[in-house]
Design an enzyme around this catalytic site. Structure first.
Site: not given
Ligand code: NAP
Length: 260
Positions: A194, A146, A159, A192, A163
């Site tokens: 989603t 990411s 997160y 992205i 990453k």
């Protein structure tokens, strides 16, 4: 026929990656967490790609926040060995998104959970896959990383740390496994499209247009194309990062709409 193992491939980006490789004639092994969801998706993929073998496994990264389920990874690869399936390409797509983790509020175990899934569990999968790749003369590993490995967004510390850690893992593995003809690379998406984005229309309407030179977010297929490039085409590339973010990372400040 080559086989690819794609983690977290019952929904969103993982589905696009499965479909890209299946269309190219790869045998597919994929994971999700819930048995019923995996079985249903396996049937769907088999109906859509009748000429390639598709096998799904239900696999959760953790026994609890502090403990990676190493035995489940061992059993997955033992089962693949028993079926005579060699994973030539491993795509580490599954991730704990660590959404809404607030400094001063969340317990330390919330951070551990994210790091354990995104770094430690992925290392465990790499180790088991690479052992077979070494025995079979080579293979390759692709991380879905990411651009938050480099640039922070609110309330996602665990997160972002995971990453960033994943990129260190990618480089270390690329260095140590190169001599076995195993390539290790990372795709760095930005935003992205989603189901999560579609639930957030305000963000989607305003952010990509102001924060990406291309003015749009990626779709799963954009990420899948980059994964496929690393896996099937980039013979002399290892330890590399391919950013797929509409230019989000290189833009310093938001472009505001012009006054009309
Ligand atoms: N979406 C974005 O905007 C974005 C941006 C940059 C990077 N990325 C990266 O791109 C990849 C795919 O993103 P996505 O948004 O398509 O993912 P997603 O919709 O959140 O799906 C993640 C997948 O990971 C699996 N998973 C989650 N926790 C797990 C655990 N503890 N053990 C095993 N599997 C687990 C999920 O399994 P279940 O199906 O069982 O829930 C799911 O299949 C991720 O690596 C993500 O970090 C995404």
């Amino acid at each position: 026929m080559k086989t690819v193992l794609i983690t977290g491939a019952c929904i969103n980006t993982g589905v696009a990656i499965v479909e890209k490789f299946a269309a190219a004639g790869y045998g597919i092994v994929f994971t999700g967490r819930a048995v019923e969801k995996v079985k249903a998706k396996e049937k769907e993929y088999q109906a859509k790609f009748p000429n390639v073998p598709v096998t799904g496994y239900a696999l959760d990264s953790l026994l609890d926040e502090r403990t990676v389920d190493e035995a489940a990874v061992f059993m997955l690869f033992a089962d693949l060995d028993a079926k005579g399936i060699f994973v030539e390409t491993l795509v580490l797509n599954a991730a704990d998104q660590g959404l809404g983790q607030r400094v001063f509020e969340n317990p330390l175990t919330d951070l551990m959970k994210v790091i354990n899934t995104n770094v430690v569990w992925n290392y465990c999968l790499c180790e088991h896959a690479a052992k077979r790749m070494k025995e079979n003369g080579g293979g390759n590993i692709v991380f879905i990383n990411s651009n938050t490995a480099y640039r922070a967004i609110p309330d996602r510390i665990a997160y972002e740390a995971s990453k960033g850690g994943q990129l260190g893992l990618m480089r270390g593995l690329a260095l140590d496994l190169g001599k076995y003809n195993i390539r290790v690379n990372a795709v760095l998406p930005g935003m992205i499209k989603t189901d999560r984005w579609e639930k957030n229309p305000e963000f989607y309407a305003n952010v990509p247009s102001r924060f990406t030179p291309l003015g749009d977010v990626a779709v799963g297929e954009d990420v899948a194309d980059a994964v496929y490039y690393f896996a099937a085409m980039a013979r002399n590339t290892t330890g590399a990062e391919l950013v797929v973010d509409g230019g989000n990372t290189i833009q310093l400040y938001p472009v505001l709409p012009e006054n009309k």
